[in-house]
Design an enzyme around this catalytic site. Structure first.
Site: not given
Ligand code: PMP
Length: 288
Positions: A49, A148, A181
């Protein structure tokens, strides 16, 4: 010990320039990764990622995938914490005033290893009360939230709103009103035994935990659908839960004052959290 561009520094001395474009313009990307009992959970997926985020913003990471893998393992080792959290940050680096990335000659790579902040254990039983925030998530055809990136302002705005309302988390919609989300976690609902989560195209960060939960659910014979849904579906869900590296699988029991299910952790979120915990005992990269 904190890794900065190949060197290790004590916390007090771990510093980067105020001219770094990560600081000046939010020009950079990051990962949040968890270590469970000397196993770095799905490090490979996190690095994939990271490298995809980097490619999307045309950021050249000075380390090969394997070198980055080793740097992360080595930094965890040096910190001697069996269970901890890794924050990996890659920014455009030192430049001058002016947004042009060509001014930045050296990418900054930082690896921080720290204790993890987690929800108190009882919350996994009592669940979270949340609200839908006025702050919206960018659609995937705009600045893709799948990057990200160091631009978390819309998430921060949603968090500020939730703090004012005394809510644990905020659910963010996209500009068309579809559920995307939470501020730092992905969202799932359960309806008539099926698991639903929004598709990537709605505009969300494709969480490593989200993908793990989808896999675990499918393996357990649960029907999983990635489809668009709205506030109506949230309010009328049999269960709702959030997933993320820090929160794992945390139930939501109230949304905008509407009670979800039995107002406590439901059977699906319990089962998936259990399966997730089993997964963390073997699915990762060994530190020692
Ligand atoms: N959405 C956002 C905006 C986030 O910051 C995160 C945390 N990284 C997640 C979803 C969850 O992602 P992950 O399961 O990879 O931590």
């Amino acid at each position: 010990m904190i890794y900065i561009n190949g060197e290790y520094f004590e916390k007090e001395n771990a510093k980067i320039s105020v001219f770094d474009h990560g600081f000046l313009y939010g020009d950079g990307i990051f990962e949040g990764i968890r270590v469970y009992n000397n196993l770095i959970f799905r490090l490979n997926d996190h690095l994939l990622r990271l490298y995809e985020s980097a490619k999307t913003i045309a950021l050249e990471i000075p380390l090969s995938f394997e070198e980055m893998n080793q740097a992360v393992i080595e930094t965890v080792r040096k910190n001697g914490l069996a269970s901890c959290y890794i924050r990996l940050v890659v920014s455009r680096g030192y430049g001058d005033m002016g947004v042009d990335p060509r001014k930045c000659k050296k990418t900054t790579v930082v690896i921080i290893v720290t204790q993890i902040n987690i929800y108190p254990p009882e919350l996994y039983e009592t669940g979270l009360s949340v609200a839908i925030s006025a702050a919206r998530r960018m659609r995937d055809d705009m600045l893709s939230p799948r990057i990200k990136s160091l631009n978390y302002l819309s998430n921060v705005m949603a968090k500020i709103e939730m703090n004012r309302q005394g809510m644990a988390e905020g659910i963010m919609l996209n500009s068309s009103g579809y559920v995307t989300e939470a501020t730092v976690a992905n969202i799932f609902i359960v309806k008539k035994g099926e698991l639903l989560t929004p598709p990537k195209s709605v505009g969300l960060l494709e969480g490593i935990t989200r993908n793990t939960i989808i896999e675990l659910a499918k393996d357990a014979g649960i029907t999983v659908k990635e489809e668009l849904f709205t506030a109506f579906d949230l309010y009328n869900a049999d269960e709702c839960f959030l997933t993320g590296t820090a929160s794992e699988v945390v139930p939501v029991v109230s949304i905008d004052g509407r009670i979800i299910g039995e107002k406590k952790a439901g059977p699906m979120s319990r089962r998936l959290l259990e399966l997730f915990h089993v997964r963390t005992t073997w699915d990762g990269t060994k530190v020692i």
